[in-house]
Design a protein around this motif. Structure first.
Motif, PDB file in Angstrom:
ATOM      1  N   THR A  41      30.584  15.195  29.646  1.00 56.34           N
ATOM      2  CA  THR A  41      29.581  14.251  30.142  1.00 56.34           C
ATOM      3  C   THR A  41      28.490  13.991  29.106  1.00 56.34           C
ATOM      4  O   THR A  41      28.479  14.583  28.029  1.00 56.34           O
ATOM      5  N   ALA A  44      25.801  14.260  43.920  1.00 62.83           N
ATOM      6  CA  ALA A  44      25.727  12.913  43.347  1.00 62.83           C
ATOM      7  C   ALA A  44      24.973  11.974  44.278  1.00 62.83           C
ATOM      8  O   ALA A  44      24.147  11.159  43.837  1.00 62.83           O
ATOM      9  N   GLU A  45      25.226  12.095  45.575  1.00 63.85           N
ATOM     10  CA  GLU A  45      24.532  11.249  46.540  1.00 63.85           C
ATOM     11  C   GLU A  45      23.042  11.583  46.598  1.00 63.85           C
ATOM     12  O   GLU A  45      22.178  10.694  46.630  1.00 63.85           O
ATOM     13  N   SER A  90      29.319  12.371  39.434  1.00 64.20           N
ATOM     14  CA  SER A  90      30.500  11.644  39.910  1.00 64.20           C
ATOM     15  C   SER A  90      31.680  11.828  38.966  1.00 64.20           C
ATOM     16  O   SER A  90      32.840  11.896  39.407  1.00 64.20           O
ATOM     17  N   HIS A  91      31.406  11.903  37.667  1.00 60.90           N
ATOM     18  CA  HIS A  91      32.478  12.202  36.709  1.00 60.90           C
ATOM     19  C   HIS A  91      33.105  13.559  37.037  1.00 60.90           C
ATOM     20  O   HIS A  91      34.340  13.714  37.015  1.00 60.90           O
ATOM     21  N   CYS A  92      32.260  14.531  37.354  1.00 57.07           N
ATOM     22  CA  CYS A  92      32.780  15.858  37.705  1.00 57.07           C
ATOM     23  C   CYS A  92      33.663  15.782  38.945  1.00 57.07           C
ATOM     24  O   CYS A  92      34.734  16.415  38.991  1.00 57.07           O
ATOM     25  N   VAL A  93      33.245  15.030  39.941  1.00 57.99           N
ATOM     26  CA  VAL A  93      34.050  14.880  41.152  1.00 57.99           C
ATOM     27  C   VAL A  93      35.443  14.352  40.794  1.00 57.99           C
ATOM     28  O   VAL A  93      36.465  14.896  41.236  1.00 57.99           O
ATOM     29  N   SER A  94      35.485  13.309  39.987  1.00 59.13           N
ATOM     30  CA  SER A  94      36.779  12.712  39.611  1.00 59.13           C
ATOM     31  C   SER A  94      37.662  13.700  38.860  1.00 59.13           C
ATOM     32  O   SER A  94      38.865  13.813  39.120  1.00 59.13           O
ATOM     33  N   GLN A 106      23.595  10.852  38.610  1.00 66.52           N
ATOM     34  CA  GLN A 106      24.654  10.550  39.569  1.00 66.52           C
ATOM     35  C   GLN A 106      25.975  10.282  38.858  1.00 66.52           C
ATOM     36  O   GLN A 106      27.035  10.751  39.293  1.00 66.52           O
ATOM     37  N   GLU A 107      25.933   9.539  37.756  1.00 67.52           N
ATOM     38  CA  GLU A 107      27.161   9.263  37.007  1.00 67.52           C
ATOM     39  C   GLU A 107      27.798  10.550  36.493  1.00 67.52           C
ATOM     40  O   GLU A 107      29.028  10.713  36.526  1.00 67.52           O
ATOM     41  N   ARG A 149      30.028  16.008  45.076  1.00 71.61           N
ATOM     42  CA  ARG A 149      29.887  14.666  45.649  1.00 71.61           C
ATOM     43  C   ARG A 149      28.557  14.534  46.391  1.00 71.61           C
ATOM     44  O   ARG A 149      27.845  13.525  46.250  1.00 71.61           O
ATOM     45  N   TYR A 175      20.225   7.557  38.238  1.00 66.69           N
ATOM     46  CA  TYR A 175      21.565   6.972  38.235  1.00 66.69           C
ATOM     47  C   TYR A 175      22.448   7.616  37.177  1.00 66.69           C
ATOM     48  O   TYR A 175      23.671   7.708  37.336  1.00 66.69           O
TER      49      TYR A 175
END
Length: 477
Positions: free
Chosen positions: A197, A114-115, A71-75, A67-68, A111, A64
């Motif tokens: 991160t 992350a999944e 996901s931060h990179c995606v944002s 994944q965080e 993304r 997890y």
């Protein structure tokens, strides 16, 4: 967007400037637009040591948390999308529409990673195959392979770096990435986001460097995996020197596309223009050989030539530009020589053929002897060669008559021919009803023969970057 005057490299998660730099040029104007800090052999050694030290922390980083981070990179990439696209447009010479498309794929790639980071699973094994194994139970899980050496190419500086970085993080592997010296900005912008991160100290380094300083990225036994994307000549040479580490190679191609007699010719032409000339042909799965059924050859050829002549060549910063520069004037000169060599050998120039520095016109040829470089080697530029075939078997044989085998496209409505192509084409992927250049970022992607070994596509990269670890439990009573 204002490009920074100087970019740092990233050593053990931290930005650092060096005295030594390399110039990055605007590939359209030729002007130097920025300088990038360059790592020497001593810095690379520090990066490898930091990755080794981070191995345990990365292994223990919960899914997890991985994944965080992803996901931060995606944002952040979404927030900085236009900045990323503009930098691509300048450092690669990629038309701005295509640059924005690559940024969207960068976001997709992170993304998907992350999944997948929370779906790295094993299986329960039934060991009771005989009386000797009565009461035994087995299961396995995937564990990170360890420090990874990653080398990315110039033509997709964001997304092809992402296809190495994102699965490494998802798998729990520390890494050292060498971006292409001519296009390092994209990878460094990824590094800027990664530095925000909570990756463990030493988990990543992104180090532009000269080839002579980068030997350890191939030979150092502290790395457990080498992933290289680039030319076949360099890739296979690196594999020969890599020692005991696992090696993944995504190399070149001279992709072929078949247009059968039942194809929708207007649709095929529309897609073929993209396949042959997108990003000035600088894609390893760009359409280079076009095989057209004799019954529709003249009609297809005329439509393809007309569509090609409409393409606008010019400044990649303009929204309506389709053809920008190739990566350098030297590459433009090589392409021009290959085109002229084909014409001298009897080929017919259908359109294009001109060159001004790094600007090479969208070029179509026919009647090219198949042994010439423009057919047999990887052109990696805005050139495609047309030829005829009478039988589908003949077309398959012609495609397979190549030392490359990355992807192939087939425009046919015949299910049996489509399945025959999948059965018999010696390539990593067959695309029916579209160009071989089509790709989405979660599918298994890679080639055979001189086009490489191993597969990318996030889940498949994670499999390459992890190893199975078995547990056997003996039951008592």
């Amino acid at each position: 967007m204002t490009i920074q005057a100087k970019y740092p490299y990233y050593l053990a998660n931290k930005s650092q400037h060096s005295q030594a730099t390399i110039d990055v040029t605007d590939k359209y104007s030729g002007d130097v637009v920025t300088k990038v800090s360059v790592a020497d052999a001593a810095v690379i050694d520090q990066a490898i040591d930091a990755a080794v030290q981070a191995t345990d922390a990365m292994r223990k980083l919960p899914p997890y948390k991985r994944q965080e981070i992803l996901s931060h990179c995606v944002s952040r990439f979404q927030e900085r999308a236009e900045e990323l696209a503009q930098s691509l447009c300048v450092e690669v010479g990629k038309p701005i529409k295509d640059s924005r498309g690559e940024v969207s794929r960068l976001i997709d790639t992170f993304r998907i990673a992350a999944e997948e980071s929370v779906r790295i699973e094993g299986e329960v094994l039934n060991l009771e195959i005989s009386a000797r194994a009565k009461g035994y139970r087995g299961m396995d899980r995937r564990v990170p392979i360890g420090p990874c050496s990653l080398i990315s190419p110039f033509n997709f500086p964001l997304n092809l770096a992402a296809h190495k970085i994102a699965p490494a993080i998802a798998a729990g592997c520390p890494f050292v990435l060498k971006p292409a010296s001519r296009t390092p900005i994209g990878a460094l912008l990824i590094g800027e986001v990664l530095a925000e991160t909570e990756l463990p100290d030493g988990a990543f380094s992104i180090l532009p460097c000269h080839r002579d300083a980068a030997e350890a990225l191939t030979t150092d036994d502290r790395f457990k995996l080498l992933s290289f994307t680039g030319s076949p000549e360099v890739g296979w040479a690196l594999k020969a020197k890599a020692g005991k580490k696992k090696v993944l190679l995504e190399l070149g191609g001279n992709a072929a596309c078949v247009v059968d007699e039942d194809a929708d010719l207007d649709d095929a032409v529309e897609r073929m223009v993209v396949g042959a000339f997108y990003q000035s042909g600088q894609s390893c799965i760009g359409v280079q050989r076009v095989l057209v059924h004799d019954a529709v050859y003249e009609s297809f050829r005329d439509k393809f030539v007309t569509a090609t002549k409409r393409l606008k060549m010019g400044d990649p910063k303009n929204d309506d530009t389709f053809i920008g520069p190739v990566i350098s004037a030297d590459e433009g000169e090589r392409l021009k020589q290959w085109i002229d060599e084909a014409i001298a050998a009897g080929a017919t120039l259908l359109c294009g053929g001109g060159r001004d520095g790094a600007m090479v016109e969208a070029t179509l040829l026919e009647n090219v002897p198949s042994e010439l470089p423009i057919c047999a080697e990887e052109a990696f530029g805005p050139v495609a060669v047309l030829s005829r075939f009478e039988s589908f078997d003949e077309a398959i044989q012609e495609i397979n008559n190549s030392r490359f085998g990355l992807q192939a496209g087939v425009f046919t409505r015949d299910l049996y021919k489509a399945m025959k192509a999948w059965d018999e084409l010696v390539v990593g992927g067959v695309v029916i009803g579209d160009i071989p250049s089509w790709r989405v970022d979660h599918m298994p992607y890679g080639g055979v023969k001189d086009s490489g070994l191993g597969r990318e596509g996030i889940r498949y990269s994670i499999e390459e970057m992890t190893e199975r670890r078995l547990l056997v439990i003996r039951g008592l009573g």
